[in-house]
Design an enzyme around this catalytic site. Structure first.
Site, PDB file in Angstrom:
ATOM      1  CG  HIS A   1      -3.877  -9.343  -0.261  1.00 31.33           C
ATOM      2  ND1 HIS A   1      -3.142  -8.653   0.592  1.00 31.33           N
ATOM      3  CD2 HIS A   1      -3.590 -10.535  -0.196  1.00 31.33           C
ATOM      4  CE1 HIS A   1      -2.316  -9.553   1.012  1.00 31.33           C
ATOM      5  NE2 HIS A   1      -2.417 -10.579   0.797  1.00 31.33           N
TER       6      HIS A   1
ATOM      7  CB  ALA B   1      -1.008   0.023   1.282  1.00 31.77           C
TER       8      ALA B   1
ATOM      9  CG  ASN C   1       8.271   0.219   4.025  1.00 31.21           C
ATOM     10  OD1 ASN C   1       7.287   0.272   3.037  1.00 31.21           O
ATOM     11  ND2 ASN C   1       8.100  -0.014   5.279  1.00 31.21           N
TER      12      ASN C   1
HETATM   13  P1  OAD Z   1       0.828  -1.500   5.339  1.00 27.52           P
HETATM   14  O1  OAD Z   1       0.143  -0.348   5.663  1.00 27.52           O
HETATM   15  O2  OAD Z   1       1.071  -2.563   6.176  1.00 27.52           O
HETATM   16  O3  OAD Z   1       2.271  -1.259   5.026  1.00 27.52           O
HETATM   17  C1  OAD Z   1       2.656  -0.007   4.191  1.00 27.52           C
HETATM   18  C2  OAD Z   1       4.071   0.459   4.439  1.00 27.52           C
HETATM   19  O4  OAD Z   1       4.591   1.533   3.497  1.00 27.52           O
HETATM   20  C3  OAD Z   1       4.356   1.124   5.828  1.00 27.52           C
HETATM   21  O5  OAD Z   1       5.394   0.341   6.599  1.00 27.52           O
HETATM   22  C4  OAD Z   1       4.791   2.589   5.686  1.00 27.52           C
HETATM   23  O6  OAD Z   1       5.540   2.892   6.350  1.00 27.52           O
HETATM   24  C5  OAD Z   1       5.218   2.478   4.129  1.00 27.52           C
HETATM   25  N1  OAD Z   1       4.664   3.652   3.234  1.00 27.52           N
HETATM   26  C6  OAD Z   1       3.876   4.156   3.119  1.00 27.52           C
HETATM   27  N2  OAD Z   1       3.716   5.512   2.353  1.00 27.52           N
HETATM   28  C7  OAD Z   1       5.152   5.300   1.797  1.00 27.52           C
HETATM   29  C8  OAD Z   1       5.843   6.230   1.049  1.00 27.52           C
HETATM   30  N3  OAD Z   1       5.197   7.297   0.373  1.00 27.52           N
HETATM   31  N4  OAD Z   1       7.090   5.963   0.822  1.00 27.52           N
HETATM   32  C9  OAD Z   1       7.827   4.924   1.624  1.00 27.52           C
HETATM   33  N5  OAD Z   1       7.162   4.000   2.365  1.00 27.52           N
HETATM   34  C10 OAD Z   1       5.707   4.369   2.592  1.00 27.52           C
HETATM   35  O7  OAD Z   1       0.539  -2.188   4.011  1.00 27.52           O
HETATM   36  P2  OAD Z   1       0.736  -3.556   3.159  1.00 27.52           P
HETATM   37  O8  OAD Z   1       2.069  -4.028   3.624  1.00 27.52           O
HETATM   38  O9  OAD Z   1       0.519  -3.232   2.033  1.00 27.52           O
HETATM   39  O10 OAD Z   1      -4.381  -7.061   2.965  1.00 27.52           O
HETATM   40  O11 OAD Z   1      -0.321  -4.516   3.936  1.00 27.52           O
HETATM   41  C11 OAD Z   1      -0.320  -5.714   3.378  1.00 27.52           C
HETATM   42  C12 OAD Z   1      -1.995  -6.318   3.673  1.00 27.52           C
HETATM   43  O12 OAD Z   1      -2.500  -5.603   4.612  1.00 27.52           O
HETATM   44  C13 OAD Z   1      -2.976  -5.600   2.756  1.00 27.52           C
HETATM   45  O13 OAD Z   1      -2.659  -6.124   1.296  1.00 27.52           O
HETATM   46  C14 OAD Z   1      -4.120  -5.817   3.215  1.00 27.52           C
HETATM   47  C15 OAD Z   1      -3.714  -5.515   4.928  1.00 27.52           C
HETATM   48  O14 OAD Z   1      -4.618  -5.945   5.669  1.00 27.52           O
HETATM   49  C16 OAD Z   1      -5.730  -7.478   3.423  1.00 27.52           C
HETATM   50  O15 OAD Z   1      -6.599  -6.904   3.793  1.00 27.52           O
HETATM   51  C17 OAD Z   1      -5.912  -9.151   3.062  1.00 27.52           C
END
Ligand code: OAD
Ligand code: ZN
Length: 246
Positions: A119, A22, A218
């Site tokens: 997902h 995300a 990240n």
């Molecule tokens: P997370 O919200 O867990 O992690 C997003 C990461 O991106 C965080 O560690 C932020 O620090 C980083 N971040 C955000 N904006 C940024 C930017 N502009 N530059 C650098 N870093 C940035 O999201 P995901 O890892 O995608 O699944 O979450 C995994 C899954 O959890 C999703 O697919 C979803 C959720 O629950 C389901 O719902 C099954």
């Protein structure tokens, strides 16, 4: 710097597999899940079993989705999406693995068959019984007319966004393709994911174990930074902006 080193690694690589979360879409106005203001700081997840069992849960799930509609509809690919699309057009990226549901990789120029959505996708809906696809506008109309989330016109089972909820089966074909790609690449780049949700979070490690170089981009540390060959702890748009080409 990290970005220069990434440039070298990209130049040296033959098969690059990006893996996105995300964080790549936050600059497009779509909140992530776990940062301050993220989706799971505002809402408790609705598990798949609750969605199946309860009309209230289905109504709440659809209300949340409709509340996000303007954000999703207005979102355009960001610098991260555009950089990856450039590498794809250059022939270095055979396909991309994403946890994202926002369709922005497709919007940036990836052919749909080259975006492996672990997902699912929130820009359309499906019946959880027979799989019939529905447009969100149809769901919204039915919701507004009936005051409740609709069931399938064919089999009367609930209609849900075409996403994978917690407790729902992972898509088999996508899991297989992501596994094969992770094991075939020589450079795997994890971008904007906290790497805490499994089985998706297993792919960076799988690629590393199969011999690929691993890069993690990240803003915040992740549990897998210690196995990475390069960690770029910066804003994704800034880190990947230099790779936006034609
Ligand atoms: P997370 O919200 O867990 O992690 C997003 C990461 O991106 C965080 O560690 C932020 O620090 C980083 N971040 C955000 N904006 C940024 C930017 N502009 N530059 C650098 N870093 C940035 O999201 P995901 O890892 O995608 O699944 O979450 C995994 C899954 O959890 C999703 O697919 C979803 C959720 O629950 C389901 O719902 C099954
Ligand atoms: Zn159906």
């Amino acid at each position: 710097s990290g970005v220069e080193r990434l440039g070298d690694m990209i130049a040296e690589a033959k098969i690059i597999v990006p893996f996105t979360g995300a964080g790549i879409s936050t600059e497009c106005g779509i909140p992530d899940f776990r940062s301050p203001g993220g989706i799971w700081t505002r809402y408790r997840p609705i598990e798949f079993s609750e969605f199946v069992a309860s009309q209230d849960a289905r109504d709440e799930s659809w209300r949340r989705r409709f509340a996000m509609e303007e954000v999703f509809a207005a979102a355009k690919p960001g610098r991260g999406h555009r950089a990856l699309a450039s590498l794809y057009r250059a022939g270095k990226v055979p396909a991309l693995i994403t946890q994202n549901i926002d369709n922005l990789h497709q919007a940036s120029g990836f052919a749909p068959e080259h975006v492996i959505e672990l997902h699912g996708n929130t820009t359309y809906a499906r019946c959880i019984g027979c799989g019939k696809a529905y447009q969100l506008a149809w769901v919204k109309q039915r919701f507004d007319d009936d005051g409740a989330a609709p069931n399938c016109t064919l089999c009367d089972e609930p209609v849900k966004t075409a996403t994978i909820s917690f407790g729902q089966m992972m898509p088999e074909d996508e899991m297989q393709r992501a596994t094969a790609l992770s094991q075939a690449c020589d450079l795997f780049i994890a971008i904007g994911s906290s790497l805490v949700v499994w089985p998706a979070a297993g792919f960076p490690m799988m690629a590393k174990n199969a011999g690929a170089r691993l890069v993690i981009i990240n803003r915040e540390p992740t549990d897998q930074d210690d196995i990475a060959d390069l960690v770029i702890r910066h804003d994704i748009g800034d880190a990947l902006g230099p790779f936006v080409g034609n």
